[in-house]
Design an enzyme around this catalytic site. Sequence first.
Site, short mmCIF file in Angstrom:
data_model
loop_
_atom_site.label_atom_id
_atom_site.label_comp_id
_atom_site.label_asym_id
_atom_site.label_seq_id
_atom_site.Cartn_x
_atom_site.Cartn_y
_atom_site.Cartn_z
N ASP A 385 23.12 10.73 39.75
CA ASP A 385 23.79 9.76 40.62
C ASP A 385 25.28 9.74 40.26
OD1 ASP A 385 24.40 7.74 42.40
OD2 ASP A 385 23.66 6.13 41.10
N CYS A 412 27.38 10.41 46.83
CA CYS A 412 28.29 9.61 47.65
C CYS A 412 29.39 10.47 48.25
CB CYS A 412 28.89 8.46 46.84
SG CYS A 412 29.79 8.97 45.36
#
Length: 458
Positions: A385, A412
């Site tokens: 992540d 992201c």
Amino acid sequence: MPCRAKWIFLMKMRTDNRQYEGEADIFSLDYEGRGVARVNGKALFIEGAMPGERVRFEIIRSKKQFDEARVIDIIRYSENRVEPKCRYFDTCGGCLIQHIDSTAQIAFKQRIMEEQLERIGKIRPKQILPAIYGTPWHYRERARLSISKDAGGRLKIGFKAKKSHEVIDVDSCMVLPAHISEKLPKIKQMLQSLIDLDLLFIEFFNSEKLTVLNICSGKKPPSQKLRQLEKWFDTIFGHEKKQWQIWLQARRQGAQPFYPKDCQPLGYALPEFEVEMPYKPGDFTQINAGLNGVMVGRALKLLDIQKNERIADLFCGLGNFSIPMAKSGAEVVGIEGEGSLVKRARNNASANGCSDRVSFFEADLFETDEVVVASWGQFDKMLLDPPRGGAYAVVKSLHAPYLPVRIVYVSCNPATFARDAEVLVNKGYKLKLAGVMNMFAQTSHVESIGVFDLENSI
């Protein structure tokens, strides 16, 4: 498109009284929310345009490989164009795709992820996951608003303008929780009295039991100003059912609670895993708490955790994924580069009764190499992540016999996700599943998740 929205848009464009450079048909959307066209064989990125439209444009920047432009008129409208709800949409740089229907936003983001995977990573996922999404408005649980003052000394509070450092003064914000948005005018009025303290920014942190307003200034407030701030707080927030708290932060120093002192801590819950996650202002947390729970649930389902599997959670933060993994029966190792978050993760593991199943360590994962990977030992599975820069050093350094059989990658940034995906595929992984999560509705930000399986282990 609603007639009123069309009229407002056209009036704005026509009053600019510019000469346009040409016309173009828009066939795609880029990761900055701009319409993509091709004119005379050259890529053209047009601010304010969207797929399915034909527009008149003017070029604002010309480069060797592509041009950048903005819409000055719309010849053919997309059926997905809507009237932006925010009155600051034309100037504020915070929410660039409010003019696109919320459902269509998700489809466009899915397409962006797929295009980046194919163009940069030269791969396609075997299967596309259904998108996950939440409420399109009032979802943002934390935000930083810039502060400046005009020539007359009047305070301006808001987000930066499109492609500018100018602060757009706002009295409301459609993505902030409603109880915060409605307080912005009174907060600005209060801060006007503190303007001589070289105010830098304000931050909001919202949770179920507490909302924190953090005020950052270049100078420490004198005692007289502090008393004035307490009085203001009692006047504005004293009757609120929703508990508020003011924190103060001086330049280059951490934020500290100011008033009132005795408050419940900030925190969010992951009910599916019976997890409570306290945090403090300044800690990294997902800005969309509602969708975060759905994301964690999806990630753990995709990991398919079996009891006593050894799982790595890299870029683990305060334990957002690690602690639910441990509660699900795995033996978890969380690694994070920021020491304060490692400490918070350890405290959260203890508070949630799973310290015996999860260990947290501080390390700079951007400096990972094969020796570091070997020092971790063998993991059955891994969750990544990373921030926008991606996890290139990690994926590049993975090697036999230290290749986990499954990697779940939460991204992201679709460009770095695609780059890292290519590395993993070249190491023998197959991109089994991928899909988007609309964590940042009304913005061009694309959050995605992918599942990589080691082919010879399937």
